[in-house]
Design an enzyme around this catalytic site. Structure first.
Site, PDB file in Angstrom:
ATOM      1  N   ARG A  15       0.717  -1.117  -0.015  1.00 54.71           N
ATOM      2  CA  ARG A  15      -0.026   0.077   0.056  1.00 54.71           C
ATOM      3  C   ARG A  15       0.857   1.296   0.051  1.00 54.71           C
ATOM      4  O   ARG A  15       1.854   1.307   0.519  1.00 54.71           O
ATOM      5  CB  ARG A  15      -0.890   0.043   1.299  1.00 54.71           C
ATOM      6  CG  ARG A  15      -1.843  -1.299   1.257  1.00 54.71           C
ATOM      7  CD  ARG A  15      -2.712  -1.407   2.453  1.00 54.71           C
ATOM      8  NE  ARG A  15      -3.709  -2.239   2.328  1.00 54.71           N
ATOM      9  CZ  ARG A  15      -3.485  -3.673   2.426  1.00 54.71           C
ATOM     10  NH1 ARG A  15      -2.234  -4.189   2.775  1.00 54.71           N
ATOM     11  NH2 ARG A  15      -4.440  -4.558   2.425  1.00 54.71           N
ATOM     12  N   HIS A  40      -0.740  -2.700  -4.733  1.00 53.04           N
ATOM     13  CA  HIS A  40      -0.368  -3.512  -5.638  1.00 53.04           C
ATOM     14  C   HIS A  40      -0.465  -2.835  -6.961  1.00 53.04           C
ATOM     15  O   HIS A  40      -0.616  -3.613  -8.258  1.00 53.04           O
ATOM     16  CB  HIS A  40      -1.125  -4.760  -5.771  1.00 53.04           C
ATOM     17  CG  HIS A  40      -0.993  -5.500  -4.407  1.00 53.04           C
ATOM     18  ND1 HIS A  40       0.162  -5.544  -3.608  1.00 53.04           N
ATOM     19  CD2 HIS A  40      -1.894  -6.713  -3.860  1.00 53.04           C
ATOM     20  CE1 HIS A  40      -0.177  -6.508  -2.627  1.00 53.04           C
ATOM     21  NE2 HIS A  40      -1.259  -7.055  -2.977  1.00 53.04           N
ATOM     22  N   HIS A 114       3.184 -12.920  -5.537  1.00 52.42           N
ATOM     23  CA  HIS A 114       1.937 -13.069  -4.594  1.00 52.42           C
ATOM     24  C   HIS A 114       1.376 -14.607  -4.807  1.00 52.42           C
ATOM     25  O   HIS A 114       0.348 -14.647  -4.738  1.00 52.42           O
ATOM     26  CB  HIS A 114       0.917 -12.139  -5.078  1.00 52.42           C
ATOM     27  CG  HIS A 114       0.177 -11.828  -3.963  1.00 52.42           C
ATOM     28  ND1 HIS A 114      -0.693 -12.456  -3.239  1.00 52.42           N
ATOM     29  CD2 HIS A 114      -0.448 -10.276  -3.479  1.00 52.42           C
ATOM     30  CE1 HIS A 114      -1.374 -11.729  -2.341  1.00 52.42           C
ATOM     31  NE2 HIS A 114      -1.239 -10.672  -2.447  1.00 52.42           N
ATOM     32  N   ASP A 182      -2.268 -10.123   8.258  1.00 51.98           N
ATOM     33  CA  ASP A 182      -1.774  -9.302   7.386  1.00 51.98           C
ATOM     34  C   ASP A 182      -0.953  -8.124   7.451  1.00 51.98           C
ATOM     35  O   ASP A 182      -1.205  -7.197   7.583  1.00 51.98           O
ATOM     36  CB  ASP A 182      -3.111  -8.593   6.613  1.00 51.98           C
ATOM     37  CG  ASP A 182      -3.058  -8.221   5.139  1.00 51.98           C
ATOM     38  OD1 ASP A 182      -1.940  -8.184   4.560  1.00 51.98           O
ATOM     39  OD2 ASP A 182      -3.965  -7.330   4.698  1.00 51.98           O
ATOM     40  N   GLU A 239       4.869 -12.790   1.106  1.00 50.50           N
ATOM     41  CA  GLU A 239       5.386 -12.104   0.107  1.00 50.50           C
ATOM     42  C   GLU A 239       6.565 -11.108   0.562  1.00 50.50           C
ATOM     43  O   GLU A 239       6.652 -10.281   1.462  1.00 50.50           O
ATOM     44  CB  GLU A 239       4.222 -10.969  -0.210  1.00 50.50           C
ATOM     45  CG  GLU A 239       3.015 -11.764  -0.637  1.00 50.50           C
ATOM     46  CD  GLU A 239       1.848 -10.707  -0.447  1.00 50.50           C
ATOM     47  OE1 GLU A 239       1.835  -9.437  -0.769  1.00 50.50           O
ATOM     48  OE2 GLU A 239       0.884 -10.953   0.369  1.00 50.50           O
TER      49      GLU A 239
END
Length: 274
Positions: A15, A40, A114, A182, A239
């Protein structure tokens, strides 16, 4: 039409706050496609573009070299950017991917892969019993829109502490706001050096994946919003990448790429059965 399954993500993975950043005395505005923020690479990121492909083969590995030209101004980013994403599979059960890029004007860049993983096999239930160990003492603290606050916080005493092996589901209920993990972790060791990052083990199948990387961070995502037929927590992502919102955080490892420089990051994923 899918949630970045296996995609090479760019120009900026993760982000950027409010889709804005300042670079080389100019302000840039990007698409806002994740609540109030840019995510992304925007509406037509690298995952939605057609790359050129070249097969690779030698006695040790097979693979594909993908190349892409991203013109100046695409999705609001400055500079003509030429990107190479090379993926190889070796005789030693190692999946390696290297990203390289050059630009003709100052720009920002954050590339990742990803992939979604389930070491029990796709469609074989959730990953909450998978056991994770991270070589990460710290993580990037974020606000309620998952934008960094600027604090690099210690994992000690939090459900984010995977310095010793823990099942993904062991403390996931302590994260109701995100419905799971996350979070971007700070990989221990020197940024740019290849070093151990993570080990994930599935007790039911015995499959193990070990990740090493040159990248400064790794985003742990437990597929909190994955829909049918896989279901919530039906996979995990690790990731390797730079931190979110780095263009607006000068104290973070830089994501600026200047003319004459080469962006280069490598991640190696080794598979075994124990």
């Amino acid at each position: 039409g899918h949630p970045y399954f296996g995609a090479t993500v760019g120009r900026y993975a993760n982000r950027i706050a409010k889709g804005r950043f300042h670079l080389a005395d100019k302000d840039y505005t990007l698409a806002v496609n994740n609540g109030p923020n840019h995510l992304h690479g925007g509406l037509v990121g690298f995952d939605k573009q057609v790359w050129q492909a070249e097969a690779l083969r030698n006695k040790d590995h097979v693979g594909v070299r993908f190349t892409l030209h991203s013109p100046d101004g695409q999705e609001g980013f400055p500079g003509n950017l030429d990107v190479t994403a090379e993926y190889t599979w070796s005789n030693d059960n190692e999946l390696a991917y290297t990203f390289e890029a050059k630009t003709d004007a100052a720009t920002v860049l954050n590339l990742t892969n990803h992939a979604y993983w389930n070491l029990s096999g796709a469609g074989h239930g959730d990953v909450l019993r998978h056991v994770l160990q991270l070589e990460c003492d710290k993580y990037v603290a974020v606000d309620d829109t998952l934008i960094p606050t600027g604090e690099i916080a210690k994992v000690d005493g939090t459900p984010l502490d995977f310095r010793h092996p823990h099942a993904l589901g062991e403390r996931i209920a302590q994260l109701p706001d995100t419905k799971g993990y996350d979070h971007c972790y700070v990989v221990d060791g020197a940024v740019g050096a290849m070093r151990s990052c993570a080990v994930m083990r599935d007790p039911s199948s015995g499959r193990v994946m070990e990740i090493s990387t040159t990248q400064p961070g790794v985003q742990l995502y437990t597929a909190n919003h994955l829909g049918t037929p896989w279901g919530q927590h039906g996979a995990f992502c690790l990731e390797t990448q730079h931190y979110p919102d780095s263009p607006n955080r000068p104290k973070f490892p830089t994501t600026r790429l200047n003319p004459g420089e080469t962006f280069s990051e490598t991640t190696v994923v080794r598979f075994s059965v124990k």
